[in-house]
Design a protein around this motif. Structure first.
Motif, PDB file in Angstrom:
ATOM      1  N   VAL A 186       0.785  -1.116  -0.070  1.00  0.00           N
ATOM      2  CA  VAL A 186       0.093   0.083  -0.029  1.00  0.00           C
ATOM      3  C   VAL A 186       0.885   1.038   0.028  1.00  0.00           C
ATOM      4  O   VAL A 186       0.605   2.167  -0.776  1.00  0.00           O
ATOM      5  CB  VAL A 186      -0.828  -0.059   1.313  1.00  0.00           C
ATOM      6  CG1 VAL A 186      -1.535   1.198   1.380  1.00  0.00           C
ATOM      7  CG2 VAL A 186      -1.880  -1.312   1.294  1.00  0.00           C
ATOM      8  N   LEU A 187       1.930   1.305   0.767  1.00  0.00           N
ATOM      9  CA  LEU A 187       2.777   2.449   0.980  1.00  0.00           C
ATOM     10  C   LEU A 187       3.598   2.704  -0.297  1.00  0.00           C
ATOM     11  O   LEU A 187       3.520   3.866  -0.776  1.00  0.00           O
ATOM     12  CB  LEU A 187       3.776   2.409   1.965  1.00  0.00           C
ATOM     13  CG  LEU A 187       3.192   2.447   3.376  1.00  0.00           C
ATOM     14  CD1 LEU A 187       4.446   2.011   4.531  1.00  0.00           C
ATOM     15  CD2 LEU A 187       2.579   3.638   3.680  1.00  0.00           C
ATOM     16  N   LEU A 209       0.006   7.092   9.271  1.00  0.00           N
ATOM     17  CA  LEU A 209      -0.346   7.961   7.973  1.00  0.00           C
ATOM     18  C   LEU A 209       0.842   8.569   7.360  1.00  0.00           C
ATOM     19  O   LEU A 209       1.502   9.354   8.108  1.00  0.00           O
ATOM     20  CB  LEU A 209      -1.394   8.753   8.262  1.00  0.00           C
ATOM     21  CG  LEU A 209      -2.651   8.391   8.901  1.00  0.00           C
ATOM     22  CD1 LEU A 209      -3.815   9.435   9.240  1.00  0.00           C
ATOM     23  CD2 LEU A 209      -3.223   7.353   8.027  1.00  0.00           C
ATOM     24  N   PRO A 210       1.102   8.436   6.242  1.00  0.00           N
ATOM     25  CA  PRO A 210       2.265   9.064   5.593  1.00  0.00           C
ATOM     26  C   PRO A 210       2.075  10.594   5.559  1.00  0.00           C
ATOM     27  O   PRO A 210       0.876  11.089   5.660  1.00  0.00           O
ATOM     28  CB  PRO A 210       2.297   8.670   4.055  1.00  0.00           C
ATOM     29  CG  PRO A 210       1.728   7.269   4.243  1.00  0.00           C
ATOM     30  CD  PRO A 210       0.795   7.410   5.258  1.00  0.00           C
ATOM     31  N   SER A 228      -9.765   8.166   4.687  1.00  0.00           N
ATOM     32  CA  SER A 228      -9.145   7.566   3.059  1.00  0.00           C
ATOM     33  C   SER A 228      -8.001   8.475   2.749  1.00  0.00           C
ATOM     34  O   SER A 228      -7.809   9.666   3.457  1.00  0.00           O
ATOM     35  CB  SER A 228     -10.199   7.819   2.126  1.00  0.00           C
ATOM     36  OG  SER A 228     -10.798   9.102   2.163  1.00  0.00           O
ATOM     37  N   LEU A 229      -6.966   8.041   2.369  1.00  0.00           N
ATOM     38  CA  LEU A 229      -5.680   8.620   2.036  1.00  0.00           C
ATOM     39  C   LEU A 229      -5.648   8.825   0.365  1.00  0.00           C
ATOM     40  O   LEU A 229      -5.897   8.078  -0.335  1.00  0.00           O
ATOM     41  CB  LEU A 229      -4.718   7.800   2.323  1.00  0.00           C
ATOM     42  CG  LEU A 229      -4.176   7.142   3.661  1.00  0.00           C
ATOM     43  CD1 LEU A 229      -3.186   6.415   4.086  1.00  0.00           C
ATOM     44  CD2 LEU A 229      -4.523   8.390   4.940  1.00  0.00           C
ATOM     45  N   PRO A 237      -2.263  17.654   1.051  1.00  0.00           N
ATOM     46  CA  PRO A 237      -1.797  17.167   1.961  1.00  0.00           C
ATOM     47  C   PRO A 237      -2.018  17.869   3.483  1.00  0.00           C
ATOM     48  O   PRO A 237      -1.937  18.978   3.730  1.00  0.00           O
ATOM     49  CB  PRO A 237       0.128  17.321   1.932  1.00  0.00           C
ATOM     50  CG  PRO A 237       0.018  17.327   0.474  1.00  0.00           C
ATOM     51  CD  PRO A 237      -0.912  18.194   0.124  1.00  0.00           C
ATOM     52  N   GLY A 238      -2.270  17.081   4.458  1.00  0.00           N
ATOM     53  CA  GLY A 238      -2.574  17.335   5.778  1.00  0.00           C
ATOM     54  C   GLY A 238      -3.899  16.490   6.201  1.00  0.00           C
ATOM     55  O   GLY A 238      -4.293  15.506   5.520  1.00  0.00           O
TER      56      GLY A 238
END
Length: 394
Positions: A186-187, A209-210, A228-229, A237-238
């Protein structure tokens, strides 16, 4: 492998759906007169799943195929519609769904006019997804193995969507080594060349979380249903929150709030009104977005207060009627004096069991009340409050 995706299976399922109680012995006896025990059992099981799915999928449930685990992890339609509309708005025309389950998110993409190629590891679930996604492509196989080929020639209009299974034989887990597909995979997608969206449970530890992605806690009405990312053309981003409402399906964009840089909220005593922020707003760290004049009662507890009523989807507003000592004897006397028989008790960061406290207070009478147990700089307080109606739809 499912027996239902044949002509006989369709007939058996139609008969099962006609049963008032598909889980009953009588229903099984009737279906076994014209179908094998295996076919009857699967048809009746599917009918039970469709009945259970109505709570999540509404009128769409009777037309879809489910498995127990896939139904539990499937995205609510209002959330999958929001995601599909956002992807389309960002110029995405093709989604590669790695681990599609029964295909709830892929179905929303197809309905939004986005092409779908879906992958599912479990053979029965893949069969069900193929039936649910008429017009999409469903491949049975391992996402990690098939991803390189599916993404080899993908351009900027393609987005990867992945919802890793977070369940073991013992139940739900946040041990990343137990994810399927693996968390490292996933990453690698989030760090890769393609637009990527990852669906996770709302309780995801923030340390997982990245930093370079947009993390959104998504809610349907009062329920925080996912985190959700996003690493897509429009991602910021944030952290943020998106509040949707299944009662208003046309509001597919919901109410958006984020954790842009801000000053710490002040801490002060209880005012005339108490604000209970939405769970998604709390998880996103966006308490200061609820109302510009609000303050905290305790620096570590997500209750806010103001001296004016606040009408916002970001929080529930209560008028503070009385501010009492948090003392069981005091509260019992108040309940008795006001003849309260129906008593709602809410609390955060107070070490008390509301059910046990309610027994001690012995509510009895024709009236109802709401008590909110809050931590303040002056110690624990018990607030008698009245919930205000909201007119805000965002």
């Amino acid at each position: 492998m499912s027996l239902l995706h044949t002509d006989e299976g369709a007939r058996a399922l139609a008969e099962a759906m006609g049963e008032k109680d598909p889980g009953s012995l009588a229903a099984a006896t009737r279906l076994r007169r014209s179908h094998s025990p295996e076919m009857a059992a699967e048809a009746l099981g599917q009918a039970q799943l469709r009945h259970a799915a109505r709570a999540k999928f509404g009128d769409l449930a009777p037309s879809l195929f489910f498995t127990h685990d896939a139904l539990e992890q499937a995205t609510r339609p209002v959330v999958s519609a929001w995601r599909a509309q956002r992807l389309k708005a960002e110029g995405i025309t093709r989604v590669v769904d790695l681990g599609c389950g029964i295909g709830a998110d892929s179905l929303a993409c197809l309905r939004a006019g986005v092409d779908v190629v879906a992958v599912e590891l479990d053979e029965t679930t893949a069969q069900h997804a193929a039936a649910n996604l008429s017009g999409g492509t469903v491949l049975h196989g391992d996402a990690v193995t098939l991803a390189p080929e599916l993404l080899a020639d993908a351009g900027p209009e393609t987005c990867v969507f992945i919802d890793p299974a977070r369940r073991t034989e013992s139940g739900r887990t946040w041990k990343v080594e137990a994810f399927t597909p693996p968390w490292d995979f996933v990453l690698s997608l989030l760090d890769g060349p393609h637009s990527t969206v990852v669906k996770l449970g709302p309780g995801v530890p923030k340390q997982l979380l990245p930093e370079a992605v947009e993390a959104l806690w998504v809610a349907d009405r009062n329920d925080v249903v996912e985190c959700s990312l996003w690493r897509t053309p429009g991602a910021r981003p944030g952290h943020g929150a998106v509040l949707l409402d299944s009662r208003f399906p046309d509001l597919t964009q919901g109410v958006r709030v984020d954790d842009a840089p801000h000053e710490p909220l002040p801490v002060a005593p209880v005012g005339r009104y108490l604000l209970e922020p939405h769970g998604a707003v709390i998880r996103a760290g966006a308490l200061d977005r609820v109302d510009p004049d609000a303050w905290l009662l305790d620096p570590q507890v997500a209750y806010l207060s103001t001296d004016h009523p606040v009408d916002t989807p970001l929080a529930t507003c209560f008028e503070v009627l009385e501010d009492l000592d948090f003392n069981p004897k005091t509260l019992k006397a108040w309940v008795r004096e006001h003849r309260v028989g129906s008593l709602e008790i809410k609390k955060r960061a107070i070490d008390v069991d509301p059910a046990e406290l309610r027994k001690k207070l012995q509510p009895k009478g024709p009236n109802q009340a709401t008590l909110v147990l809050v931590r303040t700089r002056e110690g624990a307080r018990a607030l008698v409050v009245r919930r205000l109606a909201t007119t805000s739809t965002g």
